[in-house]
Scaffold this active site. Structure first.
Site, PDB file in Angstrom:
ATOM      1  N   PRO A   9      49.233  36.166  42.537  1.00  0.00           N
ATOM      2  CA  PRO A   9      50.323  36.206  43.507  1.00  0.00           C
ATOM      3  C   PRO A   9      50.262  37.390  44.472  1.00  0.00           C
ATOM      4  O   PRO A   9      49.959  38.515  44.063  1.00  0.00           O
ATOM      5  CB  PRO A   9      51.586  36.274  42.641  1.00  0.00           C
ATOM      6  N   ASN A  10      50.550  37.076  45.701  1.00  0.00           N
ATOM      7  CA  ASN A  10      50.666  38.032  46.811  1.00  0.00           C
ATOM      8  C   ASN A  10      49.329  38.587  47.307  1.00  0.00           C
ATOM      9  O   ASN A  10      49.291  39.303  48.305  1.00  0.00           O
ATOM     10  CB  ASN A  10      51.622  39.190  46.437  1.00  0.00           C
ATOM     11  N   ARG A  17      49.837  43.410  53.495  1.00  0.00           N
ATOM     12  CA  ARG A  17      50.819  43.797  52.490  1.00  0.00           C
ATOM     13  C   ARG A  17      50.626  45.270  52.102  1.00  0.00           C
ATOM     14  O   ARG A  17      49.520  45.664  51.730  1.00  0.00           O
ATOM     15  CB  ARG A  17      50.577  42.917  51.272  1.00  0.00           C
ATOM     16  N   TYR A  22      47.145  48.845  49.307  1.00  0.00           N
ATOM     17  CA  TYR A  22      46.117  47.807  49.151  1.00  0.00           C
ATOM     18  C   TYR A  22      45.095  47.743  50.297  1.00  0.00           C
ATOM     19  O   TYR A  22      44.187  46.917  50.261  1.00  0.00           O
ATOM     20  CB  TYR A  22      46.793  46.438  48.981  1.00  0.00           C
ATOM     21  N   ASN A  71      42.131  39.088  39.314  1.00  0.00           N
ATOM     22  CA  ASN A  71      43.214  40.007  39.658  1.00  0.00           C
ATOM     23  C   ASN A  71      44.464  39.149  39.636  1.00  0.00           C
ATOM     24  O   ASN A  71      44.733  38.398  40.578  1.00  0.00           O
ATOM     25  CB  ASN A  71      43.007  40.633  41.033  1.00  0.00           C
ATOM     26  N   ALA A  74      50.941  40.682  39.711  1.00  0.00           N
ATOM     27  CA  ALA A  74      52.059  41.024  38.819  1.00  0.00           C
ATOM     28  C   ALA A  74      52.049  40.208  37.529  1.00  0.00           C
ATOM     29  O   ALA A  74      52.590  40.656  36.506  1.00  0.00           O
ATOM     30  CB  ALA A  74      53.377  40.834  39.561  1.00  0.00           C
ATOM     31  N   HIS A  77      51.106  41.767  34.122  1.00  0.00           N
ATOM     32  CA  HIS A  77      52.023  42.541  33.293  1.00  0.00           C
ATOM     33  C   HIS A  77      53.031  41.672  32.540  1.00  0.00           C
ATOM     34  O   HIS A  77      53.781  42.186  31.718  1.00  0.00           O
ATOM     35  CB  HIS A  77      52.769  43.554  34.173  1.00  0.00           C
ATOM     36  N   ASP A  84      47.054  33.669  27.102  1.00  0.00           N
ATOM     37  CA  ASP A  84      46.589  32.617  26.180  1.00  0.00           C
ATOM     38  C   ASP A  84      45.422  31.844  26.785  1.00  0.00           C
ATOM     39  O   ASP A  84      44.497  31.443  26.069  1.00  0.00           O
ATOM     40  CB  ASP A  84      47.733  31.638  25.870  1.00  0.00           C
ATOM     41  N   GLU A  95      39.075  41.935  34.178  1.00  0.00           N
ATOM     42  CA  GLU A  95      40.349  42.155  34.894  1.00  0.00           C
ATOM     43  C   GLU A  95      40.148  43.272  35.917  1.00  0.00           C
ATOM     44  O   GLU A  95      39.617  44.331  35.576  1.00  0.00           O
ATOM     45  CB  GLU A  95      41.423  42.564  33.873  1.00  0.00           C
ATOM     46  N   HIS A  97      41.936  45.505  39.362  1.00  0.00           N
ATOM     47  CA  HIS A  97      43.084  45.848  40.207  1.00  0.00           C
ATOM     48  C   HIS A  97      42.599  46.722  41.346  1.00  0.00           C
ATOM     49  O   HIS A  97      41.727  47.585  41.143  1.00  0.00           O
ATOM     50  CB  HIS A  97      44.153  46.586  39.401  1.00  0.00           C
ATOM     51  N   ILE A  98      43.190  46.511  42.491  1.00  0.00           N
ATOM     52  CA  ILE A  98      42.845  47.295  43.674  1.00  0.00           C
ATOM     53  C   ILE A  98      43.397  48.712  43.531  1.00  0.00           C
ATOM     54  O   ILE A  98      42.693  49.698  43.756  1.00  0.00           O
ATOM     55  CB  ILE A  98      43.416  46.600  44.926  1.00  0.00           C
ATOM     56  N   SER A  99      44.658  48.794  43.155  1.00  0.00           N
ATOM     57  CA  SER A  99      45.293  50.105  42.958  1.00  0.00           C
ATOM     58  C   SER A  99      45.037  50.577  41.529  1.00  0.00           C
ATOM     59  O   SER A  99      44.651  49.781  40.661  1.00  0.00           O
ATOM     60  CB  SER A  99      46.801  49.989  43.210  1.00  0.00           C
ATOM     61  N   ARG A 104      50.883  54.241  38.733  1.00  0.00           N
ATOM     62  CA  ARG A 104      52.037  53.617  39.379  1.00  0.00           C
ATOM     63  C   ARG A 104      53.174  53.418  38.371  1.00  0.00           C
ATOM     64  O   ARG A 104      53.200  54.076  37.343  1.00  0.00           O
ATOM     65  CB  ARG A 104      51.583  52.304  40.038  1.00  0.00           C
ATOM     66  N   ARG A 108      53.658  48.664  35.186  1.00  0.00           N
ATOM     67  CA  ARG A 108      52.290  48.222  35.534  1.00  0.00           C
ATOM     68  C   ARG A 108      51.245  48.743  34.547  1.00  0.00           C
ATOM     69  O   ARG A 108      50.063  48.414  34.646  1.00  0.00           O
ATOM     70  CB  ARG A 108      51.922  48.678  36.953  1.00  0.00           C
TER      71      ARG A 108
HETATM   72  C1  DQA Z   1      47.544  44.728  41.565  1.00  0.00           C
HETATM   73  C2  DQA Z   1      48.473  45.652  40.782  1.00  0.00           C
HETATM   74  C3  DQA Z   1      49.683  44.880  40.264  1.00  0.00           C
HETATM   75  O1  DQA Z   1      50.549  45.752  39.545  1.00  0.00           O
HETATM   76  C4  DQA Z   1      50.454  44.304  41.438  1.00  0.00           C
HETATM   77  O2  DQA Z   1      51.548  43.531  40.973  1.00  0.00           O
HETATM   78  C5  DQA Z   1      49.603  43.515  42.359  1.00  0.00           C
HETATM   79  C6  DQA Z   1      48.268  44.022  42.691  1.00  0.00           C
HETATM   80  C7  DQA Z   1      46.356  45.488  42.177  1.00  0.00           C
HETATM   81  O3  DQA Z   1      45.382  44.850  42.530  1.00  0.00           O
HETATM   82  O4  DQA Z   1      46.416  46.715  42.328  1.00  0.00           O
HETATM   83  O5  DQA Z   1      50.016  42.500  42.911  1.00  0.00           O
HETATM   84  O6  DQA Z   1      47.008  43.757  40.671  1.00  0.00           O
END
Ligand code: DQA
Length: 151
Positions: A9-10, A17, A22, A71, A74, A77, A84, A95, A97-99, A104, A108
């Site tokens: 998502p997002n 964004r 990001y 990735n 959210a 978390h 599953d 897995e 993550h960009i950040s 944070r 998270r």
């Molecule tokens: C994220 C970190 C997550 O906490 C956040 O909800 C995202 C992006 C990252 O790539 O840093 O949507 O997965």
């Protein structure tokens, strides 16, 4: 060697964004660079904002592809169902993550997915995906894609 990059998502809004967190590059743009730099990997990219669609995609490729880079945004978390699904499939999952999620909000810091992933890469910007692909690129075909997630 088929590898799926699965964004949750997002992440369709990358480049627009929260640029300070990001960055200002779209994933579509970065994906072109990844394909150029990993010619030996058959890279695919799929994004959805919907938990069930992400799960369906994991089921679709998770017994045949050699690797998955996820990735989950959210959902990382919160999602028992995604956790599953990763546990259920054979294909190893990394897995990313960009950040740096550990720098944070406390919510998270918890990943529902991590226990069933090969490993986690967090905080390197879009290069987090690059680092995950380097792992898959270095594997001999017989070493990945079959058996335990943790082997
Ligand atoms: C994220 C970190 C997550 O906490 C956040 O909800 C995202 C992006 C990252 O790539 O840093 O949507 O997965």
């Amino acid at each position: 060697m088929k590898i799926l990059i699965l964004n949750g998502p997002n992440l369709n809004l990358l480049g627009r964004r929260e640029k300070s967190v990001y960055g200002s590059r779209s994933f579509e743009d970065y994906f072109e660079e990844l394909k150029e730099n990993f010619p030996k990997l058959e890279l695919e990219h799929f994004q959805s904002n919907t938990e069930g669609v992400l799960i369906d995609k994991l089921h679709e490729v998770g017994f045949s592809y050699k690797g998955i880079v996820i990735n989950a945004g959210a959902y990382t978390h919160t999602s028992v169902a995604l956790s599953d699904a990763i546990k259920a499939i054979d294909t190893p999952v990394i897995e990313v993550h960009i950040s740096n999620v550990y720098a944070r909000d406390a919510f998270r810091h918890k990943s529902m997915l991590a226990p069933f992933c090969k490993g986690i890469i967090t905080g390197f910007g879009l290069e987090s995906y690059w680092l995950a692909l380097q792992y898959f690129e270095k594997q001999k075909p017989k070493q990945i894609g079959f058996g335990s997630h943790n082997s």
